[in-house]
Motif scaffolding. Structure first.
Motif, mmCIF file in Angstrom:
data_model
loop_
_atom_site.group_PDB
_atom_site.id
_atom_site.type_symbol
_atom_site.label_atom_id
_atom_site.label_comp_id
_atom_site.label_asym_id
_atom_site.label_seq_id
_atom_site.Cartn_x
_atom_site.Cartn_y
_atom_site.Cartn_z
ATOM 1 N N HIS A 1 -20.870 17.141 21.481
ATOM 2 C CA HIS A 1 -20.212 17.740 20.913
ATOM 3 C C HIS A 1 -19.087 18.377 22.118
ATOM 4 N N ARG A 2 -17.732 17.988 22.064
ATOM 5 C CA ARG A 2 -16.159 17.895 22.512
ATOM 6 C C ARG A 2 -15.145 18.015 21.640
ATOM 7 N N TYR A 3 -14.649 18.377 21.531
ATOM 8 C CA TYR A 3 -13.142 17.719 20.158
ATOM 9 C C TYR A 3 -11.928 18.500 20.479
ATOM 10 N N LYS A 4 -11.135 17.953 20.301
ATOM 11 C CA LYS A 4 -9.638 17.784 20.488
ATOM 12 C C LYS A 4 -9.114 17.411 19.998
ATOM 13 N N ILE A 5 -8.282 18.504 19.027
ATOM 14 C CA ILE A 5 -7.137 19.013 18.143
ATOM 15 C C ILE A 5 -6.587 18.129 18.388
ATOM 16 N N VAL A 6 -5.765 16.752 16.976
ATOM 17 C CA VAL A 6 -4.882 15.541 17.058
ATOM 18 C C VAL A 6 -4.120 16.110 16.143
ATOM 19 N N ALA A 7 -2.712 15.262 15.661
ATOM 20 C CA ALA A 7 -1.690 15.806 14.755
ATOM 21 C C ALA A 7 -1.556 13.911 14.491
ATOM 22 N N ALA B 1 2.466 13.299 7.366
ATOM 23 C CA ALA B 1 2.736 12.574 9.096
ATOM 24 C C ALA B 1 2.398 14.749 10.107
ATOM 25 N N ASP B 2 2.007 14.698 10.636
ATOM 26 C CA ASP B 2 1.819 15.665 11.115
ATOM 27 C C ASP B 2 0.464 16.399 10.774
ATOM 28 N N LYS B 3 -0.159 15.640 10.381
ATOM 29 C CA LYS B 3 -1.310 15.993 9.351
ATOM 30 C C LYS B 3 -2.336 16.097 11.102
ATOM 31 N N ARG C 1 2.345 3.763 10.250
ATOM 32 C CA ARG C 1 0.697 2.929 11.565
ATOM 33 C C ARG C 1 1.193 2.321 11.911
ATOM 34 N N GLY C 2 -0.036 2.202 13.531
ATOM 35 C CA GLY C 2 0.192 1.394 14.441
ATOM 36 C C GLY C 2 0.612 2.606 15.557
ATOM 37 N N ALA C 3 0.946 4.179 14.909
ATOM 38 C CA ALA C 3 1.469 4.685 16.342
ATOM 39 C C ALA C 3 0.874 5.643 16.129
ATOM 40 N N PRO C 4 0.510 5.798 17.814
ATOM 41 C CA PRO C 4 -0.935 6.506 17.879
ATOM 42 C C PRO C 4 -0.904 7.760 18.083
#
Lengths: 309, 506
Positions: free
Chosen positions: B462-468, B449-451, B473-476
């Motif tokens: 070469h275009r990146y974004k940071i997500v958490a 969670a929150d990793k 499971r199933g929740a984006p």
């Protein structure tokens, strides 16, 4: 029986009781406090006026001699001292019975008990310092009587009725037009709503307690034209004021005025009736009030639903 | 083995008075004859540590009552004559106040007619005795009946009027009684009082030591009886009904509780008992005077129950003891006594929520509040489980796990320096120093969670974004910020910085 004389006497009593009752009523409806120390305020103001008048007498005599000016100055000093002492005592009540506990649970009962304790203590202190002897205040309105339409009226009666009417009118006018009066009336209507719209409970309660104290002081000066000042002099006006405030419906100023007039006339009438006399006055008053309260449980001017919770 | 173990006294438990009955015998609980009540509130429990059976007295008030009243009975015969009188007066006023507490506290009727009812009971009994020759045992009956009659009369408006209005009405009633008695022609020569009333105290014993002791005994019996009435009314059916009504009148009415009738019953019961006390009062003094109806006497009585605490029998008795001792026991102080009483009343009302008996509870609430505030301050540190919280966890492993994590974090925080961050910026992947390896290993082991993760954008290679990650499971995953990184190493370092930030903030 002298009907017109009785009416004048009744008006006189109504004026004095009205001053007490309206003080109790305003204090209850705006602050939520039954002031049992109102009688103590009454006695303290009487003594303050007596001391100040005694001290000022030689000064005034030296300054004005025996002119009308001297009489006016004397009256001004006496009334001023009594009213000021009443207001100051009101501030003391505010400091002891309102400020420390107004936001604590059970405020209504606790403030009643605290003011009762203040009343007990003050009466004892007065007894201690001044002894049980009765003192006479200088006659503000002088001796003698005049006649209107053939009815003899004593000066002090006329003075009491007139000055009460003027003072009460001024107080009610001030309540109606001034900013502070608006705040006080807002507190009377809905304390919570008043607080929510930014009215400080503490800074509204202080002028209310001082004002009611000053009214009690004035009542003390006016009643002392007929009776004397003594430590326990406040008990009867307190009981009368309280009963009238309840009869009028606690918190209702017009009700208190109506109650004062009714009780004043009742007292005058019962006192003047040959077969009843002065001894049955209290008896008759309580019987009357009990009857009214049983018929109208919230008094003459009180609303039938909960006026203040 | 277990017997040799030494236990250290910690907390409040060692001060608890415990009994150890044999654990293999069945529990015998005696009931009061004729009722289903027990005399004491015993609670049993098996101690999980020692495996012993324990019995604890859950409610110690009966003990305190027995000690206090017993001490009064034992001590009084050795006191001086004046002190015996004071003890008797204390018992009598305490009995009145206990019954008054029943009216104000249990029934919730703010009646000030208590002394008036006592006075009427006393006058009725005394008059019947003096003029009709009623023998003294029947005076109690006469007083009780008179009290009941007046109580019935006064109870009628009590349901219609509320609070202060009723208080005023009853105060007026007392005043009417006083005026009426004073005006009576028959009592004119004695100024309204009835003298030479017959009594359970023989005439030649009056104001002598045996007579005083007899009077005290009677008053004490009266106090016991009124406490019994309090107990029966307050904690049995009537009291339970009225407790519901006190909390919420409309609700009580809705569930079918006729609280008005219950109040009426309580008022009638107390009025009858007060009438009996009135008869006793007349016998005790062998006379009765109109001063019993006076406002001063009423205020003194009111001071008693206010100082003790409204609504509890202990309060009524303790407050009576305080005020009677000051008022009657310190006569040499003169008018200072009333001043002292007023001062006590003032202080108690300003500082205590419910009189002297409420102080203990108030202090405990205060202490618990302070305790929990302090605990909240302490538990803010690092998410570790504090010892007092540990009992709330069934899985004790969790406690050690959290403690380990806290210490690990504390250690890792000391490793993070500017050089370490610079090292990671230069080469996010590859061979690292020992310190950076430890920090990165900790980050890798983190919970899902929150990793943080790096997500390639669909609109360019070469275009990146940071997500958490959401951890579910199933929740984006959620987007951490809108910044787009053109270089994968730059994105790695950004994730590293975010994690370092989280670590330092934890």
């Amino acid at each position: 029986m002298d009907i017109l004389g009785t009416i004048i006497h009744g008006l006189n009593l109504a004026a004095i009781y009205g001053l007490m009752a309206i003080g109790i009523s305003i204090l209850w409806s705006s602050v939520g406090m039954i002031n049992m120390a109102h009688g103590a305020t009454f006695a303290v103001s009487g003594y303050a006026a007596w001391i100040v008048a005694g001290a000022a007498k030689p000064l005034i005599a030296a300054a004005f001699g025996k002119t009308l000016m001297a009489k006016l100055a004397m009256a001004g000093v006496t009334v001023g001292a009594g009213t000021l002492a009443g207001a100051l005592f009101g501030a003391i009540i505010y400091l002891l019975a309102f400020l420390p506990i107004h936001d604590k649970p059970n405020f209504a009962v606790r403030s009643l008990i605290v003011t009762l304790a203040i009343n007990l203590a003050t009466v004892q202190i007065l007894l201690w310092f001044f002894g049980p002897r009765q003192r006479g205040l200088p006659k503000l309105f002088g001796f003698g009587k005049f006649e209107i339409l053939g009815v003899p009226i004593r000066y002090d009666q006329a003075g009491a009725i007139l000055s009460t009417a003027i003072i009460l009118g001024l107080v009610l006018f001030w309540l109606r037009v001034s900013r502070k009066g608006l705040e006080i009336r807002a507190m009377m209507q809905n304390p919570e709503g008043a607080v929510l719209s930014g009215i400080s409970v503490r800074w509204t309660a202080l002028p209310v307690t001082m004002l009611t104290g000053a009214l009690a002081g004035l009542a003390a000066i006016l009643l002392s034209q007929t009776i004397f000042v003594s430590p326990t002099a406040g008990a009867l006006p307190l009981i009368k004021g309280l009963t009238i405030a309840l009869l009028g419906g606690l918190g209702s100023v017009p009700g208190a005025v109506a109650g004062a007039v009714v009780i004043g006339f009742l007292e005058a009438t019962v006192g003047a009736l040959p077969f009843l006399g002065q001894r049955y006055v209290l008896f008759a008053q309580f019987l009357f009030i009990i009857t009214v309260l049983i018929i109208r449980p919230r008094g003459l001017g009180g609303l039938l639903d909960e006026t203040r919770e | 083995m277990a017997q040799d173990k030494k236990y250290y006294p910690i907390g409040q438990r060692p001060h608890e008075l415990l009994f150890y009955p044999p654990g293999d015998e069945p529990l015998r609980r005696r009931r009061l004859p004729g009722t289903r009540r027990h005399l004491f509130k015993w609670r049993s429990r098996a101690n999980p540590k020692t495996l012993q059976q324990e019995r604890r007295l859950a409610d110690k008030r009966p003990l305190w009552w027995a000690i206090g009243l017993g001490a009064l009975v034992i001590a009084t015969p050795f006191l001086s004559n004046s002190m015996i009188t004071i003890a008797a007066i204390f018992c009598m006023f305490a009995a009145i106040n206990v019954l008054w507490t029943l009216v104000i506290g249990t029934a919730g009727i703010f009646s000030l007619a208590t002394l008036a009812i006592v006075g009427i009971g006393g006058y009725a009994a005394a008059a019947l005795n003096v003029w009709l020759g009623l023998p003294w045992p029947l005076m109690f009956v006469a007083g009780g009946l008179a009290g009941l009659l007046i109580g019935g009369f006064l109870a009628l408006p009590s349901t219609r009027l509320d609070g202060l209005y009723y208080a005023l009405l009853t105060m007026g009633f007392a005043e009417i009684c006083r005026v009426f008695v004073v005006q009576l022609k028959a009592l004119g020569p004695t100024n309204g009082s009835i003298n030479n009333v017959g009594s359970f105290i023989p005439k030649d014993w009056f104001l002598q030591r045996p007579g005083l002791l007899l009077g005290f005994g009677g008053a004490f019996l009266l106090l016991l009886l009124s406490l019994l009435i309090f107990r029966i009314v307050n904690s049995e059916r009537l009291g339970m009904l009225l407790q519901t009504a006190r909390e919420e009148e409309a609700y009580a009415e809705a569930v079918g509780i006729d609280y008005r009738r219950a109040r009426m019953y309580v008022f009638l019961i107390t009025s009858g008992s007060l009438g009996v006390i009135g008869a006793f009062y007349a016998m005790f003094y062998m006379s009765i005077s109109p001063s019993i109806f006076s406002l001063d006497q009423l205020l003194l009585l009111f001071a008693m129950i206010v100082i003790g605490g409204l609504g509890r029998s202990e309060g009524a008795v303790i407050g009576t003891a305080v005020v009677v001792l000051i008022d009657k026991g310190m006569l040499e102080l003169g008018p200072l006594r009333i001043l002292l009483i007023a001062a006590i009343m003032l202080v108690v009302t300003l500082f205590a929520n419910n009189g002297l008996v409420g102080i203990r509870e108030q202090f405990r609430n205060y202490r618990n509040r302070k305790k929990s505030e302090a605990r909240a301050r302490r538990t803010e540190k690092g998410g570790e489980v504090m010892p007092e919280e540990a009992i709330e966890f069934t899985d004790k492993q969790e406690i050690y796990y959290r403690r380990f994590q806290k210490r690990l974090r504390d250690h890792l925080k000391t490793l993070i320096t500017d050089e370490l961050i610079e090292e990671h910026r230069k080469s996010p992947l590859g061979k690292h120093s020992d310190a950076l390896n430890r920090v990165l290993n900790y980050f890798r082991r983190g919970e899902m969670a929150d990793k943080y993760a790096i997500m390639r954008q669909p609109d360019g290679f070469h275009r990146y974004k940071i997500v958490a990650f959401s951890g579910e499971r199933g929740a984006p995953p959620r987007l951490v910020d809108d910044r787009i990184y053109e270089d994968i190493n730059e994105a790695y370092h950004a994730v590293f910085l975010l994690r370092v930030n989280d670590l330092l903030e934890s």
